[in-house]
Design a protein around this motif. Sequence first.
Motif, PDB file in Angstrom:
ATOM      1  N   PRO A   1      23.955  97.147  66.079  1.00  0.00           N
ATOM      2  CA  PRO A   1      23.337  98.165  66.069  1.00  0.00           C
ATOM      3  C   PRO A   1      23.385  98.732  67.276  1.00  0.00           C
ATOM      4  O   PRO A   1      24.152  99.044  67.744  1.00  0.00           O
ATOM      5  CB  PRO A   1      22.067  98.107  66.847  1.00  0.00           C
TER       6      PRO A   1
ATOM      7  N   THR B   1      28.486 104.645  73.673  1.00  0.00           N
ATOM      8  CA  THR B   1      29.212 104.719  75.201  1.00  0.00           C
ATOM      9  C   THR B   1      30.196 103.096  76.038  1.00  0.00           C
ATOM     10  O   THR B   1      30.585 104.036  77.153  1.00  0.00           O
ATOM     11  CB  THR B   1      28.500 105.922  75.695  1.00  0.00           C
ATOM     12  N   THR B   2      29.840 102.461  74.776  1.00  0.00           N
ATOM     13  CA  THR B   2      30.349 100.879  75.725  1.00  0.00           C
ATOM     14  C   THR B   2      31.979 100.789  75.307  1.00  0.00           C
ATOM     15  O   THR B   2      32.728 101.730  74.219  1.00  0.00           O
ATOM     16  CB  THR B   2      29.404  99.860  75.243  1.00  0.00           C
TER      17      THR B   2
ATOM     18  N   SER C   1      27.207 107.780  82.355  1.00  0.00           N
ATOM     19  CA  SER C   1      26.900 108.507  81.390  1.00  0.00           C
ATOM     20  C   SER C   1      25.772 108.826  80.912  1.00  0.00           C
ATOM     21  O   SER C   1      25.408 109.205  79.460  1.00  0.00           O
ATOM     22  CB  SER C   1      27.107 107.442  79.948  1.00  0.00           C
TER      23      SER C   1
HETATM   24  C1  LIG Z   1      31.331 107.820  81.868  1.00  0.00           C
HETATM   25  C2  LIG Z   1      31.018 106.463  81.325  1.00  0.00           C
HETATM   26  C3  LIG Z   1      29.653 105.927  82.554  1.00  0.00           C
HETATM   27  C4  LIG Z   1      29.141 104.937  82.630  1.00  0.00           C
HETATM   28  N1  LIG Z   1      28.473 105.021  83.756  1.00  0.00           N
HETATM   29  C5  LIG Z   1      27.763 103.560  83.260  1.00  0.00           C
HETATM   30  C6  LIG Z   1      26.769 102.943  84.247  1.00  0.00           C
HETATM   31  O1  LIG Z   1      26.740 104.190  85.880  1.00  0.00           O
HETATM   32  N2  LIG Z   1      25.742 102.061  84.595  1.00  0.00           N
HETATM   33  C7  LIG Z   1      25.982 101.644  83.158  1.00  0.00           C
HETATM   34  O2  LIG Z   1      25.864 100.275  83.107  1.00  0.00           O
HETATM   35  N3  LIG Z   1      27.285 101.390  82.125  1.00  0.00           N
HETATM   36  C8  LIG Z   1      27.805 102.471  82.188  1.00  0.00           C
HETATM   37  N4  LIG Z   1      28.174 103.332  81.270  1.00  0.00           N
HETATM   38  C9  LIG Z   1      28.311 102.219  79.502  1.00  0.00           C
HETATM   39  C10 LIG Z   1      27.914 102.685  78.904  1.00  0.00           C
HETATM   40  O3  LIG Z   1      27.728 103.925  79.139  1.00  0.00           O
HETATM   41  C11 LIG Z   1      26.092 101.644  78.976  1.00  0.00           C
HETATM   42  O4  LIG Z   1      25.657 100.672  78.932  1.00  0.00           O
HETATM   43  C12 LIG Z   1      25.071 102.586  78.470  1.00  0.00           C
HETATM   44  O5  LIG Z   1      23.734 102.804  78.823  1.00  0.00           O
HETATM   45  C13 LIG Z   1      25.081 102.185  76.773  1.00  0.00           C
HETATM   46  O6  LIG Z   1      24.394 103.570  75.663  1.00  0.00           O
HETATM   47  P1  LIG Z   1      24.989 103.600  74.801  1.00  0.00           P
HETATM   48  O7  LIG Z   1      23.304 104.248  73.763  1.00  0.00           O
HETATM   49  O8  LIG Z   1      25.827 104.416  74.498  1.00  0.00           O
HETATM   50  O9  LIG Z   1      24.746 102.298  73.875  1.00  0.00           O
HETATM   51  P2  LIG Z   1      26.025 101.425  72.900  1.00  0.00           P
HETATM   52  O10 LIG Z   1      27.336 101.581  73.232  1.00  0.00           O
HETATM   53  O11 LIG Z   1      25.857 102.135  71.300  1.00  0.00           O
HETATM   54  O12 LIG Z   1      25.566 100.192  72.203  1.00  0.00           O
HETATM   55  C14 LIG Z   1      25.483  99.402  73.316  1.00  0.00           C
HETATM   56  C15 LIG Z   1      25.159  97.533  73.253  1.00  0.00           C
HETATM   57  O13 LIG Z   1      23.453  98.012  73.042  1.00  0.00           O
HETATM   58  C16 LIG Z   1      23.155  97.656  71.820  1.00  0.00           C
HETATM   59  N5  LIG Z   1      22.629  98.471  71.440  1.00  0.00           N
HETATM   60  C17 LIG Z   1      22.196 100.050  71.611  1.00  0.00           C
HETATM   61  N6  LIG Z   1      21.193 100.719  71.182  1.00  0.00           N
HETATM   62  C18 LIG Z   1      20.298  99.164  71.003  1.00  0.00           C
HETATM   63  C19 LIG Z   1      18.753  98.868  70.675  1.00  0.00           C
HETATM   64  N7  LIG Z   1      18.383 100.526  70.239  1.00  0.00           N
HETATM   65  N8  LIG Z   1      18.444  98.062  69.713  1.00  0.00           N
HETATM   66  C20 LIG Z   1      19.381  97.146  70.244  1.00  0.00           C
HETATM   67  N9  LIG Z   1      20.383  97.334  70.862  1.00  0.00           N
HETATM   68  C21 LIG Z   1      20.864  98.331  70.900  1.00  0.00           C
HETATM   69  C22 LIG Z   1      24.878  97.974  70.787  1.00  0.00           C
HETATM   70  O14 LIG Z   1      24.343  96.771  70.520  1.00  0.00           O
HETATM   71  C23 LIG Z   1      25.554  97.393  71.676  1.00  0.00           C
HETATM   72  O15 LIG Z   1      26.090  96.074  72.011  1.00  0.00           O
HETATM   73  C24 LIG Z   1      29.366 103.941  81.142  1.00  0.00           C
HETATM   74  C25 LIG Z   1      30.153 104.553  80.363  1.00  0.00           C
HETATM   75  C26 LIG Z   1      31.071 105.825  80.059  1.00  0.00           C
HETATM   76  C27 LIG Z   1      31.627 106.268  79.002  1.00  0.00           C
END
Ligand SMILES: Cc1cc2nc3c(=O)[nH]c(=O)nc-3n(C[C@H](O)[C@H](O)[C@H](O)COP(=O)(O)OP(=O)(O)OC[C@H]3O[C@@H](n4cnc5c(N)ncnc54)[C@H](O)[C@@H]3O)c2cc1C
Lengths: 503, 383
Positions: free
Chosen positions: A86, A91-92, A152
């Motif tokens: 998924p 952004t991870t 993010s």
């Molecule tokens: C500048 C910056 C700041 C950040 N700040 C924070 C912060 O303050 N706190 C924090 O916790 N993190 C932070 N992060 C990390 C990240 O952005 C978060 O964890 C964010 O919530 C990930 O969301 P995403 O949509 O990018 O998920 P993705 O990176 O696409 O996925 C993350 C994980 O979740 C799974 N996934 C995604 N969507 C689903 C779904 N609908 N169903 C099942 N699985 C799914 C994926 O398989 C993966 O394992 C930051 C990152 C950056 C680049």
Amino acid sequence: MQLIEETRMSQIAPPRFPKLAASLGERYTESDFERAFYRRDLASVPRVLEAMLARTTPHAVARPQNAEEVAALVQYAHAHHIPITPRAAATTVYWNSVPTRGGIVVDLNALRGVVSIDEEHLTATVQSATRWSELETALNRRGYATLSYPSSAPSATIGGWVNMEGHGIGSLKYGALTQQLQRLEIVLPNGEIFQATPESNPLLSWFVRAEGTLGIVTEIELAIRAKPEAIGNHWLAFSDVTALQRALVALATATPTPYSIHFSDAAHLRLLRDAGFETCQVFRNLTGLEPDTPQFQVLVTFDGSAQQVAAGAQTLKEVVARCAGETLDASLANLEWMERFASLRLKRAGPTLLGAEAWLPLNKLADYAADLARLTGAQRVPIATYGAVVTPTMTTVMSVFPSDESRTINYILDLSLTKKIYDVAFRHGGRPYGIGFWNAPYLHRAFASRELAERIARKRQLDPLNIMNPDKAYKPAFLLSPIFFDLGMDTLALARRAWSANR
Amino acid sequence: MNSFNTGIDHETLVCARCGYCQAVCPVYAALGWESTGPRGRIAIARQAARGAPLSLDHERRVYQCTLCGHCREVCPTRIDTCDLWLDLRGHLAAKGSIARWQLRVVRDNLLAQRNITGDVPENRLLWQQNLETEIPGLNLQPNTRVVYFVGCVAGLYPQTQGIPQALSQILAQAQISFTTLGSAEECCGFPLLGMGLEDIAADLARRKVARVKEIGASVLVAACPSCYHTWRDVYPHLLGEPHGLQIKHASEFLADLLTEQRLNPQPQETRVTYHDPCDLGRNSGIYDPPRQVLNAIPGLELVEMAEHREHALCCGGGGNMEVVDPDLVAAIARRRLAQALETGASFLVTPCQQCKRTLANAARAERTRLKVFDLNEFVWRTL
Ligand SMILES: Cc1cc2nc3c(=O)[nH]c(=O)nc-3n(C[C@H](O)[C@H](O)[C@H](O)COP(=O)(O)OP(=O)(O)OC[C@H]3O[C@@H](n4cnc5c(N)ncnc54)[C@H](O)[C@@H]3O)c2cc1C
Ligand code: SF4
Ligand code: SF4
């Protein structure tokens, strides 16, 4: 598409997964060209390492647009034992949403939008790939707001944060995301659409922090609040880390509770300057920042009623006085608040940034910083640290340093320092903030044995075929087993240290 | 906000792959594949920087961009993405890419006739044929302080010729002495810049600045946001020195005329929504003057769309995309039109001939009652 010399854009070969190709049509691809864009997240991994460890290019990418399509796709994958990854905004950094065995990347970004806002019960229902910023804007227009969001938020999705750690801006006041969740609609690894609630079996909490390994979340119902009437930002400076820690501990348990506390060190400011932001307000106003002055900045934000915000300012004044702090210009505080999503500005000092983010007891921050300073000295590397206080007793702490991925050997040596930074965090009661693929070698330090065993049991129960985001969160890949990993990284770190001493 | 472009090699390493840009990109919203958003385009640029060959699929993704600037506004590492996209197009142009796409036709028209349509230069005077009043000195009148630069689209497309007609009559009514370059006007070079052909654009820029100076003008008014942006921001860079002309967008000029009470619009009891053109708003920073113009019309109720000013959605019409992928332009325009319809407005007004075309086409295709007007045309109706 008007191409003058008509050319075949991709080879016509029978699809590998014909049923998916037929049912999803234009929202499904096996094209070499498209698939290549799905093999990365924020991490910059040298090609040699990538090739050694995993098959990161998926065989296919699908973009389903509702729970039924997701369910049909997962049923197909389940029936044919095809790995699924998924992926939302990606952004991870730990390859959380990057495939390791090919298979199908399920790009969830078509599941985007606010479904409804329940003003009576103060909840919102969203499709899972709705961005935090989108939800916040939609709520603000109606006089409401989210309780918390990651830094993010402009791109991170709600489903992504449900699957990750769920602490960020607003968590100190309103708790972890898990406490705000009312219902998750989730497609389980066998393709069943399941409504998870705090009372369901399995419990909703199983699917939080699951990193996409227990199913695909398609819809989310979560608590919201009335839009705060006022907001007050304060920017503080402390001349040493002990004072900083005392102030943070006091503020984290103060009344009223701050909405957010973000801190950073002088190395962070210096990196910003190196990144080319020396003309920004921060530097114009922080004159006298000597290279070795251990100085810390803290951005404290109160929100709520005008009264609460005023009370917050008063509390803050007392803490600053008690902890020998200094209050900086209020306009700077507002500026910093507006930049709260721009931590990646630092990357300009790289062009690559390496580092580690830990979950750390707040009262160990000073010890962590002192220990890290030793690493900085030994390895001659400018490590910048910043973080957010997210519970009354815990903080996230990110320590990063500039590197350059285009210089492969140096970069691989630099990679070893990420382990060294985690080691510092472990020594002071910390753990990695997020696991994915790359932090799996630290699993036994990230979870107590019982907790880890329980997580593994849930995975076996819900995904016995291990098709849902394999190689993440439960067990390191063979070459990342602690024994190889520790030895390899420590040796590289030693080599790096010798190399940097000789330079 | 300062942005950086230190070259494709470095900027593509600086990109953090955070996807903030993806979240706002109109092309990504329409097409959905990772390759279609700015983060995907950075990956393509990285390949170019490494000297890896780019396929037609890669080229297509590079051209599927309206240069709307939204990605630049949100980029936390402050990459001047739009500038980078132009560099990338320059890289493709140097590899002979233009010849593989319909862009070739526009380039050849520009080389042959110095306009985008390939019309003979005399056709630039067609819009002047049915003006309600005769305007003396309309073409190449020496010693005139103000030159109105009409632009290729407004001057040569029948659908938009109402714009120069309206603006020139407004200026005449306000007793502004002005002239145009008449049939000697040439394209501002913006489409060439959008193809990465900076050298040819620089040549055009030099010729035009000389011509305006021959007239003795000190002010140049453009109703086209892209011409305006090019004259104001790009020419000094292309020429390597300031050109010394004051460049005004028609909306700024009209706002001044209204403030000075040289125009007297009649009351309009109607609801209007305003669309910010990307080249005027995000790419030039002009948000208030067109709103001032609308607000100066008595009785008019201006309602903003959900996303406006810096956050305004693109109409799809920029970046030469219409020649490369008209269906994509239409899809993007539909999304903007939907936001306009949500406001309940009777008129959608925008100070740009290209936005007017794309949005009016969308309104027609969707069979809506919303009437799409250029700002000058709308103002002229009230005088
Ligand atoms: C500048 C910056 C700041 C950040 N700040 C924070 C912060 O303050 N706190 C924090 O916790 N993190 C932070 N992060 C990390 C990240 O952005 C978060 O964890 C964010 O919530 C990930 O969301 P995403 O949509 O990018 O998920 P993705 O990176 O696409 O996925 C993350 C994980 O979740 C799974 N996934 C995604 N969507 C689903 C779904 N609908 N169903 C099942 N699985 C799914 C994926 O398989 C993966 O394992 C930051 C990152 C950056 C680049
Ligand atoms: S917003 Fe900037 S840094 Fe982030 S992915 Fe886009 S171009 Fe890269
Ligand atoms: S300029 Fe606009 S269309 Fe082009 S990549 Fe950026 S956001 Fe997308």
